[in-house]
Design a protein around this motif. Sequence first.
Motif, PDB file in Angstrom:
ATOM      1  N   PRO A  96      21.650  -8.159   1.993  1.00 30.81           N
ATOM      2  CA  PRO A  96      22.152  -9.184   1.128  1.00 30.81           C
ATOM      3  C   PRO A  96      21.642  -8.997  -0.295  1.00 30.81           C
ATOM      4  O   PRO A  96      22.075  -9.669  -1.276  1.00 30.81           O
ATOM      5  N   LEU A  97      20.499  -8.662  -0.355  1.00 28.23           N
ATOM      6  CA  LEU A  97      19.493  -8.584  -1.913  1.00 28.23           C
ATOM      7  C   LEU A  97      19.796  -7.355  -2.740  1.00 28.23           C
ATOM      8  O   LEU A  97      19.153  -7.565  -3.882  1.00 28.23           O
ATOM      9  N   ASN A  98      20.682  -6.540  -2.285  1.00 31.29           N
ATOM     10  CA  ASN A  98      20.794  -5.083  -3.003  1.00 31.29           C
ATOM     11  C   ASN A  98      19.602  -4.502  -3.419  1.00 31.29           C
ATOM     12  O   ASN A  98      19.486  -3.958  -4.480  1.00 31.29           O
ATOM     13  N   VAL A  99      18.422  -4.454  -2.358  1.00 28.70           N
ATOM     14  CA  VAL A  99      17.152  -3.678  -2.622  1.00 28.70           C
ATOM     15  C   VAL A  99      17.400  -2.415  -1.716  1.00 28.70           C
ATOM     16  O   VAL A  99      18.324  -2.151  -1.244  1.00 28.70           O
ATOM     17  N   PRO A 100      16.617  -1.363  -2.458  1.00 28.39           N
ATOM     18  CA  PRO A 100      16.809  -0.009  -1.721  1.00 28.39           C
ATOM     19  C   PRO A 100      16.431  -0.261  -0.235  1.00 28.39           C
ATOM     20  O   PRO A 100      15.752  -0.867   0.282  1.00 28.39           O
ATOM     21  N   ALA A 101      17.267   0.493   0.627  1.00 31.51           N
ATOM     22  CA  ALA A 101      17.415   0.586   1.880  1.00 31.51           C
ATOM     23  C   ALA A 101      15.882   0.959   2.519  1.00 31.51           C
ATOM     24  O   ALA A 101      15.610   0.135   3.455  1.00 31.51           O
ATOM     25  N   VAL A 102      15.106   1.539   1.892  1.00 34.97           N
ATOM     26  CA  VAL A 102      13.782   1.939   2.298  1.00 34.97           C
ATOM     27  C   VAL A 102      12.976   0.709   2.099  1.00 34.97           C
ATOM     28  O   VAL A 102      11.935   0.618   2.943  1.00 34.97           O
ATOM     29  N   ILE A 103      13.139   0.129   0.994  1.00 39.45           N
ATOM     30  CA  ILE A 103      12.340  -1.107   0.790  1.00 39.45           C
ATOM     31  C   ILE A 103      12.711  -2.231   1.890  1.00 39.45           C
ATOM     32  O   ILE A 103      11.856  -2.900   2.702  1.00 39.45           O
ATOM     33  N   SER A 104      13.941  -2.400   2.356  1.00 37.47           N
ATOM     34  CA  SER A 104      14.331  -3.401   3.436  1.00 37.47           C
ATOM     35  C   SER A 104      13.794  -2.962   4.737  1.00 37.47           C
ATOM     36  O   SER A 104      13.160  -3.562   5.263  1.00 37.47           O
ATOM     37  N   LEU A 105      13.696  -1.575   4.827  1.00 37.22           N
ATOM     38  CA  LEU A 105      13.120  -1.177   6.385  1.00 37.22           C
ATOM     39  C   LEU A 105      11.716  -1.241   6.110  1.00 37.22           C
ATOM     40  O   LEU A 105      11.289  -1.763   7.260  1.00 37.22           O
ATOM     41  N   ALA A 106      11.064  -1.350   5.061  1.00 36.51           N
ATOM     42  CA  ALA A 106       9.565  -1.460   4.907  1.00 36.51           C
ATOM     43  C   ALA A 106       9.269  -2.997   5.132  1.00 36.51           C
ATOM     44  O   ALA A 106       8.159  -3.406   5.816  1.00 36.51           O
ATOM     45  N   PHE A 107      10.122  -3.907   4.566  1.00 39.07           N
ATOM     46  CA  PHE A 107      10.085  -5.388   4.897  1.00 39.07           C
ATOM     47  C   PHE A 107       9.978  -5.606   6.332  1.00 39.07           C
ATOM     48  O   PHE A 107       9.087  -6.273   6.689  1.00 39.07           O
ATOM     49  N   ALA A 163      -1.853  -7.266   8.242  1.00 35.87           N
ATOM     50  CA  ALA A 163      -0.838  -6.704   9.267  1.00 35.87           C
ATOM     51  C   ALA A 163       0.631  -6.220   8.520  1.00 35.87           C
ATOM     52  O   ALA A 163       1.098  -5.248   8.707  1.00 35.87           O
ATOM     53  N   PHE A 164       0.960  -7.294   7.918  1.00 32.54           N
ATOM     54  CA  PHE A 164       2.209  -7.080   7.276  1.00 32.54           C
ATOM     55  C   PHE A 164       2.365  -5.946   6.418  1.00 32.54           C
ATOM     56  O   PHE A 164       3.017  -5.138   6.189  1.00 32.54           O
ATOM     57  N   ILE A 165       1.347  -6.066   5.369  1.00 30.65           N
ATOM     58  CA  ILE A 165       0.990  -4.893   4.415  1.00 30.65           C
ATOM     59  C   ILE A 165       0.628  -3.543   5.071  1.00 30.65           C
ATOM     60  O   ILE A 165       1.488  -2.667   4.833  1.00 30.65           O
ATOM     61  N   ALA A 166      -0.136  -3.298   6.344  1.00 33.50           N
ATOM     62  CA  ALA A 166      -0.010  -2.304   6.979  1.00 33.50           C
ATOM     63  C   ALA A 166       1.396  -1.956   7.739  1.00 33.50           C
ATOM     64  O   ALA A 166       1.556  -0.565   7.503  1.00 33.50           O
ATOM     65  N   GLY A 167       2.054  -2.668   8.096  1.00 35.18           N
ATOM     66  CA  GLY A 167       3.309  -2.222   8.650  1.00 35.18           C
ATOM     67  C   GLY A 167       4.324  -1.931   7.390  1.00 35.18           C
ATOM     68  O   GLY A 167       5.032  -0.710   7.987  1.00 35.18           O
ATOM     69  N   PHE A 168       4.135  -2.386   6.526  1.00 31.23           N
ATOM     70  CA  PHE A 168       5.222  -2.108   5.350  1.00 31.23           C
ATOM     71  C   PHE A 168       4.574  -0.732   4.858  1.00 31.23           C
ATOM     72  O   PHE A 168       5.569   0.252   4.680  1.00 31.23           O
ATOM     73  N   ILE A 169       3.490  -0.401   4.595  1.00 32.60           N
ATOM     74  CA  ILE A 169       2.740   0.796   4.046  1.00 32.60           C
ATOM     75  C   ILE A 169       3.281   1.840   5.181  1.00 32.60           C
ATOM     76  O   ILE A 169       3.523   3.024   4.804  1.00 32.60           O
ATOM     77  N   SER A 170       2.940   1.790   6.460  1.00 34.42           N
ATOM     78  CA  SER A 170       3.239   2.535   7.556  1.00 34.42           C
ATOM     79  C   SER A 170       4.620   3.074   7.574  1.00 34.42           C
ATOM     80  O   SER A 170       4.961   4.279   7.690  1.00 34.42           O
ATOM     81  N   THR A 171       5.515   2.139   7.094  1.00 31.80           N
ATOM     82  CA  THR A 171       6.844   2.557   7.242  1.00 31.80           C
ATOM     83  C   THR A 171       7.231   3.593   5.982  1.00 31.80           C
ATOM     84  O   THR A 171       7.795   4.653   6.435  1.00 31.80           O
ATOM     85  N   LEU A 172       6.593   3.296   4.853  1.00 39.74           N
ATOM     86  CA  LEU A 172       6.692   4.088   3.658  1.00 39.74           C
ATOM     87  C   LEU A 172       6.132   5.534   3.874  1.00 39.74           C
ATOM     88  O   LEU A 172       6.676   6.505   3.445  1.00 39.74           O
TER      89      LEU A 172
END
Length: 139
Positions: free
Chosen positions: A43-54, A6-15
Amino acid sequence: MIYLKAFIAGFISTLVFHQGVLWLLYAGGFSPRAPWNVTPVPPLNVPAVISLAFWGGLWGMLLWALIGASGGGAYWIKALVIGALGPSLVAWFVVMPMKGMGLAGGWDPKIIIGALLLNGAWGLGTALLMRLPTGHTPG
């Protein structure tokens, strides 16, 4: 394992689904915000889209807890409604005020409708990915 899926599905679905709809809105001139934003965010300086996908992954786990036992049309309707409303309500009434944007981004209809479209697409995408076979055979 199902909540990892479910986490992976939500992450990929965001992208794919969330950002895909944002691309359509942006390309059509309905959104000033470009998709797949790679600007680093604290706080981790990751790309915004990766933060959103998390966060999409975490929401995916909650979505699955709420729709996983459903079947048929109810599964898809719940995915759409919960997907559209859950993250949107949190964004409007928690995240936006924390960022100084006011409740629901000042009640701008573009923000309200955009959030519902983006998050509804995310919910349906997550539900679709959860229904895909994993290739894993028990035993």
